[in-house]
Design a protein around this motif. Sequence first.
Motif: not given
Length: 73
Positions: A59-65
Amino acid sequence: IEKPPKPFDKHNTRLEEMTDADFDTPFTLPFVKTPKSLRVMAMFVRDHITHHRAEIIVYLRMNGIEPVFYRPF
């Protein structure tokens, strides 16, 4: 001033006190049809926590985090 115990200290102490016989005791959960040993259920919980951690990372990676680096010890 004494620091309050960490949330899992009581549980960790209990786990350290348990014997092999304790871990081999049958354990049943409502969503598991056949009794399993407490040892198997503890492994299930560990794997389930890992599953949710991986979900959060995706989820974080999908949101650029970029998630923080995981250090198990």
